[in-house]
Design a protein around this motif. Structure first.
Motif, mmCIF file in Angstrom:
data_model
loop_
_atom_site.group_PDB
_atom_site.id
_atom_site.type_symbol
_atom_site.label_atom_id
_atom_site.label_comp_id
_atom_site.label_asym_id
_atom_site.label_seq_id
_atom_site.Cartn_x
_atom_site.Cartn_y
_atom_site.Cartn_z
ATOM 1 N N ARG A 2 -28.729 8.024 -13.553
ATOM 2 C CA ARG A 2 -29.363 9.373 -13.637
ATOM 3 C C ARG A 2 -29.478 9.441 -15.186
ATOM 4 N NH1 ARG A 2 -25.474 13.079 -9.956
ATOM 5 N NH2 ARG A 2 -26.216 12.590 -8.130
ATOM 6 N N ALA A 132 -37.645 20.562 -8.587
ATOM 7 C CA ALA A 132 -37.510 19.389 -7.724
ATOM 8 C C ALA A 132 -37.809 17.959 -8.175
ATOM 9 C CB ALA A 132 -37.808 19.562 -6.464
ATOM 10 N N ARG A 136 -35.624 14.990 -9.425
ATOM 11 C CA ARG A 136 -35.551 13.767 -8.541
ATOM 12 C C ARG A 136 -36.126 12.658 -9.342
ATOM 13 N NH1 ARG A 136 -35.680 13.814 -3.389
ATOM 14 N NH2 ARG A 136 -36.852 15.655 -3.359
ATOM 15 N N SER A 137 -36.971 12.605 -10.498
ATOM 16 C CA SER A 137 -37.363 11.428 -11.517
ATOM 17 C C SER A 137 -36.017 11.145 -12.380
ATOM 18 C CB SER A 137 -38.380 11.939 -12.347
ATOM 19 O OG SER A 137 -38.143 13.081 -13.141
ATOM 20 N N TYR A 140 -31.545 12.679 -9.528
ATOM 21 C CA TYR A 140 -30.799 13.891 -8.814
ATOM 22 C C TYR A 140 -31.526 14.349 -7.613
ATOM 23 C CZ TYR A 140 -28.242 14.504 -13.361
ATOM 24 O OH TYR A 140 -27.645 14.213 -14.548
ATOM 25 N N GLY A 141 -31.340 13.419 -6.660
ATOM 26 C CA GLY A 141 -32.053 13.479 -5.251
ATOM 27 C C GLY A 141 -31.511 14.689 -4.608
ATOM 28 N N ALA A 144 -32.463 17.867 -6.096
ATOM 29 C CA ALA A 144 -33.945 18.216 -5.668
ATOM 30 C C ALA A 144 -33.882 18.819 -4.437
ATOM 31 C CB ALA A 144 -34.739 17.136 -5.882
ATOM 32 N N ASP A 145 -33.361 18.188 -3.391
ATOM 33 C CA ASP A 145 -33.453 18.727 -2.029
ATOM 34 C C ASP A 145 -33.057 20.148 -1.940
ATOM 35 O OD1 ASP A 145 -34.452 16.102 -1.332
ATOM 36 O OD2 ASP A 145 -32.372 15.397 -0.600
#
Length: 200
Positions: A2, A132, A136-137, A140-141, A144-145
């Motif tokens: 991360r 988001a 995500r990049s 932190y998926g 983001a969701d």
């Protein structure tokens, strides 16, 4: 691995926490002190309308929110979430405009009040959705969701205020979901900036 959410404006990030706290505190306390006021059926702005018994308290809460979020937007601008800073700034400015254009002053002011509120609604809905991609990049998926889900929920609730008799309920729910994103972002930026950076 991360990435870091660190900002160069660490203390400014707390504006994203202080603003929502002042705003929510204003409508909770103001609503409880106003006879006959319904948080389910009545909009928050009714608490700051001309002649309202808690107008001073709610107007102060609007301005405190707007000013604090404007300060917090500078922390977003100096972070990997910089894509969101303009929306936060617009949201803060729109909220101050809502306070400056109270209901029950005149028909034309009521119209402009609605415009300012609409800008505030649009910006608070867009903020988590726009965050988001950067989240995500950075790896932190899940965050983001959750941000996308929060933005959609906030927007749906705020749209519901135009078609439901329970407009106060949906307004509070929609705005609070957006406020959760602001508070989460503020704490995340503050904490990330406090961590020591690895030596080069």
């Amino acid at each position: 691995m991360r990435g870091s959410l660190a900002t160069t404006r660490r203390w400014s990030a707390l504006g994203l926490v202080i603003g929502p706290a002042a705003f929510i505190g204003g409508w909770v306390i103001g609503g409880a002190r106003t006879p006959g006021y319904s948080p389910v059926d009545d909009a928050i702005s009714r608490l700051a309308a001309v002649g309202a018994p808690e107008r001073g308290l709610m107007t102060t809460a609007f301005v405190a929110y707007g000013a604090a979020v404007l300060v917090g937007s500078t922390a977003l601008r100096a972070s990997p979430l910089r894509r969101c800073w303009a929306l936060a700034a617009v949201n803060g400015a729109a909220t101050i405009a809502v306070a400056a254009l109270p209901l029950e002053h005149s028909a034309s002011m009521d119209t402009w009040h609605g415009v300012a509120a609409g800008v505030g609604y649009a910006s608070i809905t867009a903020l988590p959705i726009v965050s988001a991609g950067p989240l995500r990049s950075l790896g932190y998926g899940r965050a983001a969701d959750l941000a996308i889900a929060g933005g959609i929920t906030s927007g749906a609730c705020l749209v519901a205020t135009t078609v439901s008799d329970a407009n106060g309920f949906f307004q509070r729910l929609g705005l609070t979901v957006g406020d959760v994103w602001l508070v989460a972002a503020g704490f995340a930026l503050f904490r990330a900036a406090a961590r020591p950076r690895p030596a080069a």
